[in-house]
Motif scaffolding. Structure first.
Motif, PDB file in Angstrom:
ATOM      1  N   GLY A  10       0.798  -1.220   0.000  1.00 45.49           N
ATOM      2  CA  GLY A  10       0.000   0.000   0.000  1.00 45.49           C
ATOM      3  C   GLY A  10       0.835   1.278   0.000  1.00 45.49           C
ATOM      4  O   GLY A  10       0.298   2.381   0.001  1.00 45.49           O
ATOM      5  N   THR A  28       1.733   1.875  -7.990  1.00 42.50           N
ATOM      6  CA  THR A  28       1.247   3.113  -8.600  1.00 42.50           C
ATOM      7  C   THR A  28       2.363   3.776  -9.395  1.00 42.50           C
ATOM      8  O   THR A  28       2.135   4.242 -10.518  1.00 42.50           O
ATOM      9  N   LYS A  32       4.075   1.570  -4.472  1.00 44.54           N
ATOM     10  CA  LYS A  32       5.051   1.021  -5.425  1.00 44.54           C
ATOM     11  C   LYS A  32       4.414   0.729  -6.787  1.00 44.54           C
ATOM     12  O   LYS A  32       4.921   1.147  -7.829  1.00 44.54           O
TER      13      LYS A  32
HETATM   14  P1  ADP Z   1       1.948  -1.048  -3.249  1.00 46.77           P
HETATM   15  O1  ADP Z   1       2.276  -1.474  -4.633  1.00 46.77           O
HETATM   16  O2  ADP Z   1       3.108  -0.375  -2.549  1.00 46.77           O
HETATM   17  O3  ADP Z   1       1.354  -2.135  -2.424  1.00 46.77           O
HETATM   18  P2  ADP Z   1      -0.165   0.523  -4.498  1.00 46.77           P
HETATM   19  O4  ADP Z   1       0.499   1.501  -5.380  1.00 46.77           O
HETATM   20  O5  ADP Z   1      -0.766  -0.699  -5.108  1.00 46.77           O
HETATM   21  O6  ADP Z   1       0.848   0.118  -3.331  1.00 46.77           O
HETATM   22  O7  ADP Z   1      -1.334   1.232  -3.694  1.00 46.77           O
HETATM   23  C1  ADP Z   1      -1.132   2.442  -2.961  1.00 46.77           C
HETATM   24  C2  ADP Z   1      -2.431   2.827  -2.329  1.00 46.77           C
HETATM   25  O8  ADP Z   1      -3.366   3.229  -3.333  1.00 46.77           O
HETATM   26  C3  ADP Z   1      -3.107   1.692  -1.555  1.00 46.77           C
HETATM   27  O9  ADP Z   1      -3.650   2.216  -0.376  1.00 46.77           O
HETATM   28  C4  ADP Z   1      -4.193   1.227  -2.488  1.00 46.77           C
HETATM   29  O10 ADP Z   1      -5.286   0.727  -1.768  1.00 46.77           O
HETATM   30  C5  ADP Z   1      -4.571   2.485  -3.246  1.00 46.77           C
HETATM   31  N1  ADP Z   1      -5.033   2.142  -4.591  1.00 46.77           N
HETATM   32  C6  ADP Z   1      -4.311   1.475  -5.527  1.00 46.77           C
HETATM   33  N2  ADP Z   1      -5.021   1.352  -6.679  1.00 46.77           N
HETATM   34  C7  ADP Z   1      -6.221   1.958  -6.451  1.00 46.77           C
HETATM   35  C8  ADP Z   1      -7.383   2.173  -7.239  1.00 46.77           C
HETATM   36  N3  ADP Z   1      -7.445   1.756  -8.506  1.00 46.77           N
HETATM   37  N4  ADP Z   1      -8.413   2.835  -6.673  1.00 46.77           N
HETATM   38  C9  ADP Z   1      -8.329   3.291  -5.405  1.00 46.77           C
HETATM   39  N5  ADP Z   1      -7.258   3.115  -4.605  1.00 46.77           N
HETATM   40  C10 ADP Z   1      -6.215   2.464  -5.118  1.00 46.77           C
END
Ligand code: ADP
Ligand code: ADP
Length: 217
Positions: free
Chosen positions: A38, A43, A41
């Protein structure tokens, strides 16, 4: 090669996944993204690939602003990028060979050259001889290597891997990282995310550490 200029990402629903991040990745660099689940990464990787758009700031890949590009231009950026994402679907209605060949068909490669590249990519990941099999008969580790072959078969300049070592035992995780290192050695720019930082230490590369969408020391 890749520049983030004061990049923020707020997902629909209001969650701030990235907060005002600035950094650069040089051509040919092997960079790790570390941080809790979360942290943001995936993203970052999705912004580089144009799968998501920033809500603030600019993401530049080879000088082009991916975040403000028209949808129809994104495929041109993708030609330069290989993606290894956890949810990347293997097609189980066709052979290992056809799965790896798919990107080349989309890019319009000539038949002989496509065949040569598919076999080279399968050889590279240790799947030579398995091209006729249905991927359902492969082990989990082999399926992952199939995804890597498919991501590199068009010889992208940039390879993005999201948690490629998640749920792997240490020896096998190191095999996968060695494979990535071999791409690094031929000049590919790699960005690899992982929450387990102990694996990265052996590779002595730059690590960007994220916490709640921001860099930590
Ligand atoms: P990581 O890869 O470090 O686990 P992410 O980049 O997947 O982190 O997610 C970062 C945050 O954004 C998390 O809290 C996740 O729940 C939120 N998030 C990711 N994708 C979405 C989305 N499509 N809609 C809403 N929230 C999202
Ligand atoms: P050649 O065209 O020199 O015969 P191959 O097509 O056999 O090279 O590729 C060599 C290996 O390096 C392949 O496994 C290929 O997947 C891998 N590779 C992946 N991306 C790149 C890249 N951008 N540049 C060079 N080699 C790459």
């Amino acid at each position: 090669m890749i520049q983030f200029q004061q990049v923020s990402k707020r997902y629909p629903g209001g969650f701030d996944a990235l907060k005002n991040l600035s950094f650069e990745i040089q051509t040919g660099e092997l960079l790790f993204l570390a941080g809790h689940s979360g942290a943001g990464k995936s993203t970052i990787l999705k912004l580089i690939a144009g799968i998501e758009r920033p809500t603030g700031g600019a993401v530049l890949v080879n000088g082009q602003n991916v975040g403000s590009m028209r949808r129809s231009s994104i495929p041109f950026i993708r030609r330069n990028i290989g993606l290894i994402f956890q949810d990347h679907k293997i097609l189980f209605d066709r052979s290992v060979y056809d799965n790896v060949r798919l990107p080349l068909d989309i890019l319009g490669f000539d038949g002989q050259e496509a065949r040569r590249r598919v076999l080279a990519a399968l050889d590279k990941v240790g799947l030579s001889g398995k091209e006729k099999l249905n991927p359902v008969t492969l082990s989990g580790g082999e399926q992952q290597r199939l995804c890597i072959a498919r991501a590199v078969v068009h010889r992208p300049a940039i390879l993005l891997a999201d948690e490629p070592t998640a749920n792997l035992d240490r020896d096998y995780a190191n095999d996968i990282l060695e494979l990535f290192r071999s791409f690094h050695q031929v000049g590919v720019t790699l960005v690899i995310s992982a929450h387990d930082e102990s694996l990265m230490a052996d590779y002595g590369r730059r690590i960007l550490r994220l916490k709640n969408g921001q860099f930590t020391a």
